[in-house]
Design an enzyme around this catalytic site. Structure first.
Site, PDB file in Angstrom:
ATOM      1  N   SER A   1     -54.728 -23.653 -30.271  1.00  0.00           N
ATOM      2  CA  SER A   1     -53.548 -24.324 -30.824  1.00  0.00           C
ATOM      3  C   SER A   1     -52.323 -24.286 -29.924  1.00  0.00           C
ATOM      4  CB  SER A   1     -53.210 -23.715 -32.183  1.00  0.00           C
ATOM      5  OG  SER A   1     -52.913 -22.350 -32.028  1.00  0.00           O
TER       6      SER A   1
ATOM      7  N   HIS B   1     -58.141 -26.875 -35.840  1.00  0.00           N
ATOM      8  CA  HIS B   1     -57.436 -27.945 -35.138  1.00  0.00           C
ATOM      9  C   HIS B   1     -58.385 -29.050 -34.649  1.00  0.00           C
ATOM     10  CE1 HIS B   1     -53.215 -26.762 -34.994  1.00  0.00           C
ATOM     11  NE2 HIS B   1     -53.636 -25.519 -34.968  1.00  0.00           N
TER      12      HIS B   1
ATOM     13  N   LYS C   1     -54.839 -29.216 -42.333  1.00  0.00           N
ATOM     14  CA  LYS C   1     -54.185 -29.823 -41.182  1.00  0.00           C
ATOM     15  C   LYS C   1     -54.436 -31.332 -41.189  1.00  0.00           C
ATOM     16  CE  LYS C   1     -53.721 -25.539 -38.777  1.00  0.00           C
ATOM     17  NZ  LYS C   1     -54.399 -24.428 -38.119  1.00  0.00           N
TER      18      LYS C   1
HETATM   19  C1  LIG Z   1     -54.355 -23.095 -38.823  1.00  0.00           C
HETATM   20  C2  LIG Z   1     -55.554 -22.315 -38.526  1.00  0.00           C
HETATM   21  C3  LIG Z   1     -56.214 -21.616 -39.529  1.00  0.00           C
HETATM   22  C4  LIG Z   1     -55.669 -21.526 -40.921  1.00  0.00           C
HETATM   23  O1  LIG Z   1     -55.927 -22.679 -41.648  1.00  0.00           O
HETATM   24  P1  LIG Z   1     -55.175 -22.896 -43.047  1.00  0.00           P
HETATM   25  O2  LIG Z   1     -56.048 -23.848 -43.782  1.00  0.00           O
HETATM   26  O3  LIG Z   1     -53.826 -23.419 -42.725  1.00  0.00           O
HETATM   27  O4  LIG Z   1     -55.114 -21.558 -43.707  1.00  0.00           O
HETATM   28  C5  LIG Z   1     -57.380 -20.954 -39.215  1.00  0.00           C
HETATM   29  N1  LIG Z   1     -57.882 -20.966 -37.961  1.00  0.00           N
HETATM   30  C6  LIG Z   1     -57.268 -21.635 -36.966  1.00  0.00           C
HETATM   31  C7  LIG Z   1     -57.880 -21.650 -35.607  1.00  0.00           C
HETATM   32  C8  LIG Z   1     -56.075 -22.327 -37.203  1.00  0.00           C
HETATM   33  O5  LIG Z   1     -55.472 -22.989 -36.225  1.00  0.00           O
END
Ligand SMILES: *Cc1c(COP(=O)(O)O)cnc(C)c1O
Length: 395
Positions: free
Chosen positions: A183, A211, A242
Site C-alpha cells: 500500500s 489493495h 476498499k
Molecule cells: C486495508 C488493508 C486491510 C484491512 O482491510 P479493511 O477491510 O479495511 O479492514 C487488510 N490488509 C491489507 C493489506 C490492507 O491494505
C-alpha cells in the site's frame, strides 16, 4: 494529578508533538468521491481507497435501502447463533463464483479476516514466513497465532528461499504470507515466483489482496487472477472496504478451509454479522463488476494518466505498478509541506512519514479512482507542478 488523569498518556501525546508526528484527523463532509468536501473546502480527492467510485454508487445504495426495508438494520447476532442471514450466504456464494474458488467466508472487515484466519490455520509447531512490509493486520494475525514468525526482505525472492531453507526442517506447516499489492509503494507481490518456491519447498501460500480486490485481474478478481494462478494460491484474503466501496473482508479457498473457519474463525464466531444492507450493497458491487470491466478499465487508464503526468514533471514516483502512486520527497517536513500546499491549491493527498515508511522515504501518496475525470487529473498534475517547483522538488 491523580491516576485517573492518565498522565502517562498525556506524556506520550506530548512526545508525539515533540517528534512532529502528532496529527488531527481531516474530516470528510460529504460522500467519498473524486471531488470531496474536506475540512470545509472542495478539493480533488486523491486520498481514498474508493478505487472504483463505488462508495456512493446509486445501484448499491438502492440495494442497501431495499435490504434495510426488507430485513432490518442489524443481523441480530453472530453468524453461529442465527445472525447468519440468507443474504450473507448469497454474498459468499457470489464471491466464490467471482473468485473461481470452491468457497468463501466473509468477515466484518479485512482486518478481522487476517486476525481470524491466520491463528486458525497455523499453531505451535508451525512457521509463518512473512514479507517485511506486510500490513499491520497480518502482523497482528501472526501475533495472535502461536506459530513462529520469520520475515524475509521485501519481495526479495533470494531472501525468501534462504529463509525457507533455514526453517523448513524444523516445522510442520510452513505458511508464506504476502500482501498482493503493497500500500505504500503500490508495487505488486511477485506471486508467480512465490508460488513456485512454495511448491518446490511444500509451503502453503496466503495472499492478502486488500489493495488488489477490485483492482487487479479481470474485473478486479485479484492478484491470483492477474497472474493466472487459479488453484495455486491456498488462501486468498479480499476486502469489501476498499474498491468494493462498502466494508467487510473475506477469505477465499477450498471447502475444508472454509468449514474449519466456520468452527475456528474467532471474529466469525464471536462478533456480530454485518447488517443486511452491507451484504446487499456488496452483492450489487460484485454484480456490477461481473457485468463489465468498464470500471476497472477506467481505473487503470486514469492510473496510467496520473502516473505519467507526475513522472514527466520529474517527480520521484518510486516503483509503483498500480493506481497507488507515491510522490517521494525523502524529507519528512517537505512531504508535510507538499501535502499542505496541495490542499491550498485544491488537491487532497496525504503525507506519510516515518515510521509508516522508512526514514528518507517520506512521501505524499496519491490514489486515483475510476471516477476522476481527465480535467480532475490535469488540475491535480498542475498543482503538483506548481508546488513541486516552489519546494524545489523539480526544476
Ligand atoms: C486495508 C488493508 C486491510 C484491512 O482491510 P479493511 O477491510 O479495511 O479492514 C487488510 N490488509 C491489507 C493489506 C490492507 O491494505
Amino acid at each position: 494529578m491523580g491516576v485517573h488523569d492518565l498522565d502517562f498518556i498525556t506524556k506520550q501525546l506530548n512526545d508525539l508533538r515533540d517528534q512532529g508526528v502528532y496529527r488531527k484527523l481531516a474530516v470528510l463532509q460529504g460522500p467519498s468521491g473524486p471531488r470531496s468536501q474536506i475540512n470545509g473546502k472542495e478539493v480533488i480527492n486523491l486520498s481514498s481507497n474508493n478505487y472504483l467510485g463505488l462508495a456512493n454508487n446509486q445501484r448499491m445504495k438502492n440495494a442497501a435501502i431495499e435490504a434495510t426495508n426488507k430485513l432490518g438494520v442489524g443481523a441480530g447476532a453472530v453468524r453461529t447463533i442465527i445472525g447468519n442471514m440468507s443474504i450473507h450466504e448469497e454474498l459468499e456464494k457470489k464471491l466464490a463464483e467471482f473468485k473461481h474458488v470452491e468457497a468463501v467466508l466473509t468477515f466484518q472487515s479485512g482486518f478481522t479476516a487476517n486476525a481470524g484466519v491466520i491463528p486458525a490455520v497455523v499453531d505451535k509447531g508451525d512457521i509463518i514466513i512473512s514479507d517485511e512490509l506486510n500490513h499491520a493486520s497480518i502482523i497482528d494475525g501472526c501475533r495472535l497465532s502461536r506459530a513462529d514468525v520469520i520475515r524475509y526482505k521485501h519481495s526479495d525472492m533470494e531472501d525468501l528461499e534462504r529463509v525457507i531453507n533455514e526453517v523448513k526442517d524444523n516445522y510442520n506447516t510452513k505458511l508464506i504470507i504476502t500482501d498482493g499489492v503493497f500500500s505504500m509503494d503500490g508495487d505488486i507481490a511477485k506471486l508467480p515466483e512465490i508460488v513456485k518456491l512454495a511448491e518446490k519447498h511444500e509451503c502453503l501460500t496466503y495472499v492478502d489482496d486488500a489493495h488488489a480486490s477490485g483492482v487487479l485481474g479481470k474485473s478486479g478478481r485479484g492478484s491470483a487472477d492477474h497472474f493466472g494462478l487459479h488453484g495455486r494460491v491456498d488462501i486468498q484474503i479480499g476486502t469489501l472496504s476498499k474498491a468494493i466501496g462498502v466494508v467487510g473482508g473475506y477469505v477465499a479457498g477450498n471447502k475444508n478451509l472454509i468449514e474449519w473457519l466456520n468452527h475456528r474463525g474467532r471474529p466469525f464466531l464471536f462478533s456480530t454479522a454485518v447488517p443486511p444492507s452491507t451484504a446487499a450493497a456488496c452483492l450489487e458491487a460484485i454484480n456490477i463488476l461481473s457485468e463489465s470491466s468498464e470500471l476497472t478499465d477506467r481505473l487503470w487508464e486514469n492510473a496510467r494518466y496520473l502516473k505519467n503526468g507526475l513522472k514527466s514533471l520529474g517527480l520521484n514516483t518510486g516503483k509503483s505498478e498500480t493506481p497507488i502512486t507515491p510522490v517521494i520527497t525523502g524529507d519528512d517536513k517537505k512531504a508535510v509541506k507538499l501535502s499542505n500546499r496541495l490542499f491550498e491549491e485544491g488537491v487532497f493527498a496525504q503525507s506519510i512519514v516515518f515510521p509508516t515508511v522508512p526514514r528518507d522515504g517520506a512521501r505524499v501518496r496519491t490514489i486515483v479512482t475510476a471516477a476522476h475525470t481527465k480535467e480532475d487529473l490535469d488540475e491535480a498534475i498542475g498543482a503538483f507542478e506548481k508546488v513541486g517547483k516552489e519546494l524545489g522538488l523539480i526544476q
